[in-house]
Motif scaffolding. Structure first.
Motif, short mmCIF file in Angstrom:
data_model
loop_
_atom_site.label_atom_id
_atom_site.label_comp_id
_atom_site.label_asym_id
_atom_site.label_seq_id
_atom_site.Cartn_x
_atom_site.Cartn_y
_atom_site.Cartn_z
N TYR A 60 0.87 -1.21 0.05
CA TYR A 60 0.17 -0.19 0.12
C TYR A 60 0.88 1.31 0.02
O TYR A 60 0.38 2.24 -0.51
CB TYR A 60 -0.89 0.05 1.29
CG TYR A 60 -2.09 -0.96 0.63
CD1 TYR A 60 -3.05 -0.79 -0.24
CD2 TYR A 60 -2.41 -2.06 1.68
CE1 TYR A 60 -3.91 -1.57 -0.51
CE2 TYR A 60 -3.43 -3.07 1.42
CZ TYR A 60 -4.16 -2.76 0.44
OH TYR A 60 -5.24 -3.75 -0.09
N THR A 61 1.97 1.24 0.70
CA THR A 61 2.72 2.36 0.55
C THR A 61 3.58 2.71 -0.89
O THR A 61 3.61 3.60 -1.27
CB THR A 61 3.99 2.12 1.60
OG1 THR A 61 3.61 1.86 2.83
CG2 THR A 61 5.19 3.10 1.90
N TYR A 117 -4.76 4.84 1.21
CA TYR A 117 -4.81 4.46 -0.28
C TYR A 117 -6.19 4.41 -0.81
O TYR A 117 -6.54 5.31 -1.95
CB TYR A 117 -4.32 3.06 -0.43
CG TYR A 117 -4.04 2.70 -2.03
CD1 TYR A 117 -3.44 3.36 -2.89
CD2 TYR A 117 -5.03 1.66 -2.21
CE1 TYR A 117 -3.71 2.93 -4.26
CE2 TYR A 117 -5.23 1.26 -3.61
CZ TYR A 117 -4.38 1.99 -4.51
OH TYR A 117 -4.45 1.61 -6.00
N ARG A 131 1.74 1.61 -3.51
CA ARG A 131 0.72 2.18 -4.37
C ARG A 131 0.46 3.75 -4.09
O ARG A 131 0.05 4.54 -5.09
CB ARG A 131 -0.62 1.41 -4.12
CG ARG A 131 -0.63 0.02 -4.78
CD ARG A 131 -1.82 -0.76 -4.23
NE ARG A 131 -1.86 -2.17 -4.43
CZ ARG A 131 -3.16 -2.74 -4.46
NH1 ARG A 131 -4.05 -2.38 -4.18
NH2 ARG A 131 -2.88 -3.97 -4.74
N LEU A 132 0.59 4.02 -2.67
CA LEU A 132 0.36 5.57 -2.50
C LEU A 132 1.33 6.44 -2.99
O LEU A 132 1.20 7.59 -3.13
CB LEU A 132 0.49 5.67 -0.79
CG LEU A 132 -0.85 5.45 -0.21
CD1 LEU A 132 -0.63 5.01 1.37
CD2 LEU A 132 -1.93 6.52 -0.34
N THR A 155 -2.94 2.06 6.36
CA THR A 155 -2.38 2.21 5.11
C THR A 155 -3.43 2.26 4.15
O THR A 155 -3.50 2.78 3.10
CB THR A 155 -1.22 1.46 5.08
OG1 THR A 155 -0.30 1.76 6.41
CG2 THR A 155 -0.51 1.96 3.76
N GLU A 156 -4.00 1.08 4.25
CA GLU A 156 -5.10 0.70 3.04
C GLU A 156 -6.15 1.66 3.09
O GLU A 156 -6.44 2.05 1.89
CB GLU A 156 -5.65 -0.74 3.30
CG GLU A 156 -6.65 -1.05 2.39
CD GLU A 156 -8.04 -0.68 2.20
OE1 GLU A 156 -8.55 -0.64 0.99
OE2 GLU A 156 -8.52 -0.24 3.07
#
Length: 159
Positions: free
Chosen positions: A23-24, A146, A26-27, A142-143
């Protein structure tokens, strides 16, 4: 935009580390993400109320040292406000338009957060009344961050 997650306690489980890393990554297209892991203070078995308060204060000092005056601080606390994902997304967008570019999320240790951290926070946020392990909360948070950006983008990810 910069997103900072300050978390008290060490993350040991590989599957959680892998999920957070995904997720990091993707962010990364929306914001610079920094996850700061702070050592938790050892809580002795049968700790007194005073000892617990002192532990919270020590952890609070460590957290405060990582927060900038210009950060919009969202502290995770069970007594905080709950949001549907869409409202959380709108909140981040609204604060960004209002001039905030640095968002700091705080996950406390096993005893929670000190009063000083709760007072410093611009917002106390809750993910519900369930108690989740602090390590798992990092992945969930985190999800959701995102997801908030994907909602802003109108992406089908949220569906």
């Amino acid at each position: 935009m910069k997103i900072k997650v300050i978390a008290v306690g060490k993350l040991k489980e590989k599957y959680l580390k892998d999920g957070i890393a995904e997720y990091t990554k993707r962010l990364g297209r929306f914001a610079k993400v920094d996850i700061i892991e702070l050592a938790d203070e050892r809580t002795p078995d049968g700790a007194s109320l005073l000892q617990k308060q002192q532990i919270l204060e020590k952890e609070g000092q460590k957290i405060t040292a990582k927060i900038s005056d210009r950060d919009y601080v969202i502290a995770l606390a069970i007594e905080g406000k709950q949001f549907p994902s869409e409202d959380f997304s709108r909140l981040l967008a609204k604060k960004a338009v209002a001039g905030y570019s640095d968002f700091t999320f705080i996950i406390g240790g096993s005893l929670g957060l000190s009063d000083a951290i709760k007072k410093r926070a611009n917002l106390l946020m809750s993910f519900g009344l369930l108690t989740l392990p602090h390590q798992l909360m990092r992945l969930v948070l985190t999800e959701q961050i995102y997801r908030a950006f994907m909602i802003q983008e109108g992406s089908p990810y949220h569906k």
